[in-house]
Design an enzyme around this catalytic site. Structure first.
Site, PDB file in Angstrom:
ATOM      1  N   ASP A   1     -18.129  45.649  28.885  1.00 32.07           N
ATOM      2  CA  ASP A   1     -17.196  45.182  27.929  1.00 32.07           C
ATOM      3  C   ASP A   1     -16.378  44.226  28.641  1.00 32.07           C
ATOM      4  O   ASP A   1     -16.251  44.336  30.019  1.00 32.07           O
ATOM      5  CB  ASP A   1     -16.534  46.048  26.803  1.00 32.07           C
ATOM      6  CG  ASP A   1     -16.084  45.075  25.624  1.00 32.07           C
ATOM      7  OD1 ASP A   1     -16.303  44.076  25.554  1.00 32.07           O
ATOM      8  OD2 ASP A   1     -15.801  46.048  24.883  1.00 32.07           O
ATOM      9  N   TYR A   2     -15.899  43.296  27.940  1.00 33.13           N
ATOM     10  CA  TYR A   2     -15.305  41.978  28.712  1.00 33.13           C
ATOM     11  C   TYR A   2     -14.259  42.247  29.684  1.00 33.13           C
ATOM     12  O   TYR A   2     -13.124  43.122  29.242  1.00 33.13           O
ATOM     13  CB  TYR A   2     -14.781  40.985  27.615  1.00 33.13           C
ATOM     14  CG  TYR A   2     -14.255  39.594  27.895  1.00 33.13           C
ATOM     15  CD1 TYR A   2     -14.942  38.662  27.534  1.00 33.13           C
ATOM     16  CD2 TYR A   2     -13.209  39.531  28.674  1.00 33.13           C
ATOM     17  CE1 TYR A   2     -14.536  37.266  27.691  1.00 33.13           C
ATOM     18  CE2 TYR A   2     -13.020  38.146  29.090  1.00 33.13           C
ATOM     19  CZ  TYR A   2     -13.523  37.088  28.653  1.00 33.13           C
ATOM     20  OH  TYR A   2     -13.163  35.611  28.896  1.00 33.13           O
TER      21      TYR A   2
END
Length: 841
Positions: free
Chosen positions: A385-386
């Site tokens: 994820d980011y």
């Protein structure tokens, strides 16, 4: 200058088409729409002097920012500037009219690059051979590039990322996938660079968050889960994939399959609620919808299960916060939807932001490699994820980003989303021998395998189909699907006979910030058709009501007052026979990074409701929101409460269909609604304590209870009313004992005892009375949706097998234990009939 004007402007985010509609109805107004990304620009201060127009306002792109415009008009053209913070001042020039679509000019260009004759669906063996040939040609840098992702522009949707421009990264082979290419022209541009300029000409994957629709927006996932209609959810995902794929998107950052029990957490809006059984069915349906029968089909996209794992258990309901749960809870509550999604063939999994047993998930070898890869057999792509790889060091689990990268690779993380830690540190780690090149090979094999599976290795531009965007996007057929699912997602929470409304009922006043608002789409959507969202007023207006019988006043904004708004609302309400109060949360109050300490309606809306209720008129509360809310005051003061969530593009039509009884509501809650925020997390499938609260002991002191309120929620899981009533017979079991490989048939007869046809979700729950470890007081194990006419009855039978009794025991073995069980069947998790049986091993 009155009328419609357009311009094309280059922003740091994308090439944007902006359309202005200037009107003068006593005062000047300026309406704006943008494509391909909806920026929700609102100008509320407009001044005109001669041929010059100036305006100030705001726009929303994840967060709200200032906007200003200064235009000078000629007969058919204009020049000027558009200032969008944080983009800065953008010089613009344009002309009268709507202008042409950004996609039209692309069609002739992309035709030159398509290779339809060379495309074929390869076998697994053929793909394996081709991957190995390509892998043999790759340098370390080539491999790291395939494991790295960049954004489509220099604009960041998360934290700022220090990185070269995407064109440079792609040309140098330092990116294997792209996030946020909302413009099909941008997809074509970057793909062209990849195949023509990068060292090995490997095409790119294009990733996006297609959570509940691409251009046609469906109800948010928490809403559509309330439909309990698995096939309709699957169709919604298939439509979403179809619309996204023609715009070049090949890799979805969804579905989110986290179990969610704490309504303070903003991301409950993206999930299927608190139950692992229902969540598993919906996870499977979403994967099957997005991926179809074959990923080779060019109207499907790769599904990514997120967030692995237990992200929904964040302490305090605060996003990105610590998670500390037992392995039993992990496996019995949070793992089942992921298992179901993997069994459905999901091509990707995304890690959660949280820690587990003190180790951030992005670098958690125990969970990603040992559990996900080896135990569950997942051989698809894991994407971070980011920013989560760099956050390993921020958590305090690594000395620096270099050490964090090693942890991520050791945990078999294939792709780093957007940030550049892999690019910066992986080559050196391989050179030092700290990371083996074979680890990179395994990751790149998985990435390349999916590039072959979807056909872009043979025809890189097969998903760039501008000729189909106008046909698929926001089509009548897709809008009808959205409307049908929206109706099924509405939950009737209370009704003292005021609903359904009658068209000759008299005057209806629609009061509140969501009475005529288009903010009905919810978070995590980027439709350029947001201006066409059907409002509640528009939906009601199409019900053949006399114009003079439909009154309207906004009253207030979602979280602030309007000068004179309350007075106008009361004036309209006093003139009405029935009042519809349209209250709720704005889209920005739900979703990622939208946690709330208090899950009540904003104070300004509560004041509006209190004043309206003093009029003593029949009042219907219509809610727009993305989470369970505290509604105890409204339960006492409203004649009816209708939970509509964020219903999507056709919201107004769907709500009006229900309010006027053209559709009998049948939705059932998938998250419990508390009496007070202090109860959360509150959920039906909890454990008994050693001192459980019962009907008999509620006056005693030393019992597990609150001093100032009940233990149970206001509206429990599975709850939802209808305009008719359903009665249940006692449960009939065909036998009272069950052995391995046997089954018990549990039956009830359900009768429509009301005066209107309707649907009922008949729910089956089981309770393991004692076990190796404590078991929940109830667990959903089946449901059937039936339709009955007035006076009609149907016998509903559930087959209970050993599989329904299994759970992860203390030794983490998945099995059913000998003992006594209760069977519950009813209309929700609280109102049930009861029977019992024994399981003998």
């Amino acid at each position: 200058m009155l009328g419609i004007w357009n311009t094309i402007v280059e922003t740091p985010l994308a090439k944007m088409k902006v359309v202005f509609n200037i009107d003068n109805n006593e005062t000047y107004s300026l309406l704006v729409k943008t494509e391909p990304i909806p920026m929700n620009i609102i100008f509320d201060a407009v001044t005109v002097e001669g041929n010059r127009l100036q305006a100030s306002g705001r726009f929303t792109l994840l967060s709200e920012n200032k906007a200003e415009i200064n235009l000078l008009f000629a007969e058919e053209t204009f020049t000027g500037s558009l200032t969008l913070h944080p983009f800065g001042e953008l010089k613009i020039e344009g002309q009268r009219g709507e202008g042409v679509s950004l996609s039209d000019a692309l069609l002739k260009e992309v035709e030159k690059y398509r290779k339809p004759d060379s495309i074929k669906e390869r076998t697994e063996d053929e793909i394996r051979d081709e991957v190995e040939k390509l892998l043999g040609k790759m340098t370390i840098q080539d491999k790291v590039g395939q494991m790295s992702q960049c954004q489509a522009s220099n604009f960041s949707f998360g934290g700022d990322v220090e990185s070269d421009p995407p064109q440079k990264l792609v040309a140098e082979g330092k990116a294997g996938s792209i996030l946020g290419a909302f413009d099909i022209n941008r997809v074509f541009e970057l793909q062209k660079i990849a195949v023509e300029q990068s060292p090995l000409g490997i095409p790119l994957l294009f990733n996006a968050d297609i959570i509940h629709g691409h251009q046609t927006i469906f109800p948010v996932p928490l809403a559509w889960s309330s439909s309990w209609d698995i096939e309709a959810i699957k169709r919604a995902c298939a439509v979403s994939a179809k619309e996204a794929a023609v715009s070049g998107i090949t890799y979805n950052h969804g579905p989110m399959v986290d179990i969610t029990r704490d309504a303070r957490w903003g991301r409950v809006v993206e999930g299927a609620g608190e139950d692992p059984y229902l969540g598993s069915l919906i996870a499977r349906a979403q994967v099957e919808g997005f991926q179809g029968d074959s990923l080779f089909h060019e109207e499907t996209i790769i599904a990514c299960l997120k967030h692995f794992i237990a992200y929904g258990a964040a302490e305090g309901g605060r996003d990105y916060n610590t998670v500390d749960i037992s392995e039993g809870t992990l496996r019995n509550v949070y793992l089942p939807p992921f298992k179901a999604g993997l069994e459905a063939g999901a091509g990707s999994v995304m890690n959660a932001f949280n820690i587990y047993q003190g180790v951030p998930l992005a670098g958690n070898k125990t969970l990603l490699k040992d559990l996900l890869r080896e135990e569950l057999g997942f051989d698809g792509m894991i994407i971070s994820d980011y920013g989560s790889i760099e956050e390993i060091a921020i958590h305090g689990a690594a000395r620096d980003n270099k050490e964090a990268v090693k942890m991520a690779v050791d945990a078999t993380m294939d792709i780093e989303m957007v940030t550049t830690a892999y690019l910066k540190h992986l080559p050196a780690l391989v050179e030092e021998g700290t990371v083996k090149e074979e680890q990179l090979d395994e990751a790149v094999r998985r990435v390349l395998t999916y590039k072959f599976k979807i056909g872009i290795m043979d025809d890189p531009f097969r998903y760039v189909r501008p000729e189909l965007e106008s046909e698929y996007h926001f089509s009548a057929e897709h809008l009808q699907e959205s409307r049908e699912l929206a109706k099924k997602s509405i939950v009737l929470l209370k009704n003292n006979g005021v609903l359904p409304l009658q068209k000759d009922h008299g005057k209806i006043a629609v009061i509140g910030p969501f009475a005529n608002s288009k903010d009905l789409l919810g978070p995590w959507q980027f439709s350029k058709y947001g201006d066409k969202t059907v409002t509640l007023m528009e939906g009601l207006s199409e019900k053949s009501l006399k114009k003079e019988n439909l009154l309207f006043a906004e009253g207030c904004m979602a979280d602030c007052e309007i000068e004179g708004g309350l007075e106008e609302a009361l004036r309209q309400a006093k003139a009405a026979d029935t009042i519809i109060l349209a209250l709720g949360e704005s889209s920005g109050m739900s979703g990622e990074a939208a946690s709330r300490m208090e899950i009540e309606l904003p104070e300004v809306q509560k004041r509006l409701a209190e004043e309206v209720s003093k009029l003593g008129k029949p009042t219907v509360l219509v809610l727009t929101n993305g989470r369970p809310l505290v509604l105890e005051w409204f339960e006492r003061h409203m004649e009816a409460i209708v939970e509509t969530w964020f219903l999507g593009s056709e919201a107004g039509h769907a709500i009006a269909d229900v309010l006027f009884g053209e559709y009998n509501p049948a939705g059932k809650l998938t998250m419990s609604f508390p009496y007070k925020t202090g109860q959360v997390p509150v959920y039906y499938n909890h454990f008994n304590t050693g001192r459980p609260l019962t009907v008999k002991n509620q006056q005693e002191k030393f019992i597990s209870k609150y001093l100032d309120g009940p233990n149970h929620p206001l509206y429990p899981f599975g709850y939802g009313l209808s305009y008719t009533t359903f009665t249940y017979s006692e449960i009939e079991l065909n036998q009272n004992t069950m052995r391995k490989d046997d089954a018990i048939q549990a039956s009830v007869t359900v009768t429509n005892s009301g005066s209107m046809s309707g649907e009922e979700v008949v729910q089956l729950y089981l309770q393991d009375l004692y076990g190796n470890v404590v078991r929940p007081v109830k667990e959903l194990k089946g449901f059937k949706k039936i339709h009955l006419n007035p006076g009609e009855s149907e016998k509903v039978t559930f087959s209970i097998t050993e599989e329904d009794l299994k759970y992860y025991t203390t030794g983490m073995s998945y099995k059913a234990e000998e003992g006594e069980f209760k069977v519950y069947i009813g209309t929700d998790s609280k109102e049930v009939k009861e029977a019992a049986f024994e399981f003998i091993v």
